[in-house]
Enzyme design. Structure first.
Site, mmCIF file in Angstrom:
data_model
loop_
_atom_site.group_PDB
_atom_site.id
_atom_site.type_symbol
_atom_site.label_atom_id
_atom_site.label_comp_id
_atom_site.label_asym_id
_atom_site.label_seq_id
_atom_site.Cartn_x
_atom_site.Cartn_y
_atom_site.Cartn_z
ATOM 1 C CB THR A 46 -0.938 0.024 1.231
ATOM 2 O OG1 THR A 46 -1.777 1.166 1.161
ATOM 3 C CG2 THR A 46 -0.170 0.064 2.535
ATOM 4 C CB ALA A 74 1.149 7.430 5.217
ATOM 5 C CG HIS A 75 -4.607 6.255 8.544
ATOM 6 N ND1 HIS A 75 -4.420 6.887 9.750
ATOM 7 C CD2 HIS A 75 -5.695 5.465 8.689
ATOM 8 C CE1 HIS A 75 -5.369 6.504 10.574
ATOM 9 N NE2 HIS A 75 -6.153 5.638 9.965
ATOM 10 C CG ASP A 120 -9.291 -5.326 -3.853
ATOM 11 O OD1 ASP A 120 -8.921 -4.138 -3.942
ATOM 12 O OD2 ASP A 120 -10.087 -5.830 -4.675
ATOM 13 C CB THR A 121 -12.226 -3.076 0.677
ATOM 14 O OG1 THR A 121 -11.341 -3.439 1.715
ATOM 15 C CG2 THR A 121 -13.594 -2.790 1.272
ATOM 16 C CG PHE A 131 -12.545 6.298 3.253
ATOM 17 C CD1 PHE A 131 -12.265 5.712 4.474
ATOM 18 C CD2 PHE A 131 -12.453 5.517 2.104
ATOM 19 C CE1 PHE A 131 -11.894 4.377 4.554
ATOM 20 C CE2 PHE A 131 -12.080 4.177 2.173
ATOM 21 C CZ PHE A 131 -11.802 3.611 3.404
ATOM 22 N NE ARG A 170 -9.525 -0.435 5.977
ATOM 23 C CZ ARG A 170 -10.534 0.029 5.216
ATOM 24 N NH1 ARG A 170 -10.743 -0.479 4.030
ATOM 25 N NH2 ARG A 170 -11.310 1.005 5.633
HETATM 26 P P1 IMP Z 1 -9.748 -0.548 -1.248
HETATM 27 O O1 IMP Z 1 -9.639 -1.911 -1.852
HETATM 28 O O2 IMP Z 1 -9.423 -0.514 0.230
HETATM 29 O O3 IMP Z 1 -8.982 0.474 -2.025
HETATM 30 O O4 IMP Z 1 -11.301 -0.121 -1.340
HETATM 31 C C1 IMP Z 1 -11.990 0.001 -2.586
HETATM 32 C C2 IMP Z 1 -13.126 0.992 -2.458
HETATM 33 O O5 IMP Z 1 -14.118 0.494 -1.542
HETATM 34 C C3 IMP Z 1 -12.728 2.363 -1.914
HETATM 35 O O6 IMP Z 1 -12.331 3.222 -2.942
HETATM 36 C C4 IMP Z 1 -14.028 2.846 -1.261
HETATM 37 O O7 IMP Z 1 -14.886 3.403 -2.230
HETATM 38 C C5 IMP Z 1 -14.645 1.555 -0.765
HETATM 39 N N1 IMP Z 1 -14.285 1.327 0.646
HETATM 40 C C6 IMP Z 1 -13.310 0.523 1.123
HETATM 41 N N2 IMP Z 1 -13.274 0.528 2.461
HETATM 42 C C7 IMP Z 1 -14.250 1.373 2.846
HETATM 43 C C8 IMP Z 1 -14.704 1.815 4.131
HETATM 44 O O8 IMP Z 1 -14.196 1.440 5.194
HETATM 45 N N3 IMP Z 1 -15.742 2.672 4.117
HETATM 46 C C9 IMP Z 1 -16.335 3.131 2.976
HETATM 47 N N4 IMP Z 1 -15.943 2.778 1.769
HETATM 48 C C10 IMP Z 1 -14.902 1.892 1.698
#
Ligand code: IMP
Length: 191
Positions: free
Chosen positions: A8, A11-12, A68-69, A148, A177
């Protein structure tokens, strides 16, 4: 102390993990001079987490984990899911995504959804996956200023505040997460 890369630039996220995983020397992508954009083109969260972790292991020969989320909405057959970051199009803002989702769910009563995070860990030649999820509903309007992404419209089950209204410590305890990271930490601490 063993080096372990967290794939990643955030930094946070790095600071958070460094505070917990004190037995490992946690490095970010910048620390290993990896400035390339890793193309996340899989159609699953597992796939993208693996792409990021494998990119680092293959190119830098160092153990690594990546996450990944996605937000999965039942009434939209799991969308935006793996495409959550760019749901409203390439280069869109968080607000664009929120607007698009509220529009897509207009008039729909089933607002069930979940955030899901997958972490892929490459360690000593083996790959491990950890998953965390949180169930909830998509609200009809935005509430709260914290957090966010989709936080202002995600109301986790059992709570009366959206992710954007609750203190970060509370969100981190119950979030997708937070839960996936906790599983990763328990695994690494058990070694
Ligand atoms: P990433 O895989 O952590 O980059 O997450 C992909 C996308 O999912 C991000 O750009 C956000 O739009 C959304 N997302 C991920 N985690 C969160 C969260 O904790 N709250 C709200 N949206 C999230």
């Amino acid at each position: 102390m063993k080096d372990l890369v967290f794939a990643t630039h955030n930094a946070h996220k790095l600071e958070e993990l460094r505070a917990i995983l004190k037995d490992f020397n946690i490095l970010g992508l910048n620390d290993i001079n990896c400035h390339e954009e890793i193309v996340e083109d899989a159609d699953t969260l597992d796939g993208n987490a693996k792409i990021k972790a494998n990119f680092v292991t293959d190119n830098f020969h160092i153990d690594c984990f990546a996450d990944d989320t996605g937000l999965e909405v039942d009434a939209l057959d799991g969308a935006p899911g793996v495409y959550s970051a760019r749901y409203a199009g390439e280069g869109c803002s968080y607000q664009d995504n929120v607007n698009k989702l509220l529009e897509a769910l207009k008039g729909i009563e089933n607002r069930k959804a979940r955030f899901r995070t997958v972490i892929a860990l490459n360690l000593n030649g083996k790959q491990y996956l950890f998953e965390g999820k949180v169930e909830g509903v998509i609200t009809k309007e935005q509430h709260g200023e914290k957090g966010f992404g989709y936080d202002p419209i995600f109301l986790p089950d059992g709570f009366d505040q959206t992710f954007a209204e609750m203190p970060m410590e509370v969100k981190n305890k119950i979030s997708h997460r937070g839960r996936a990271t906790q599983k990763l930490i328990e695994f690494l601490m058990s070694l």
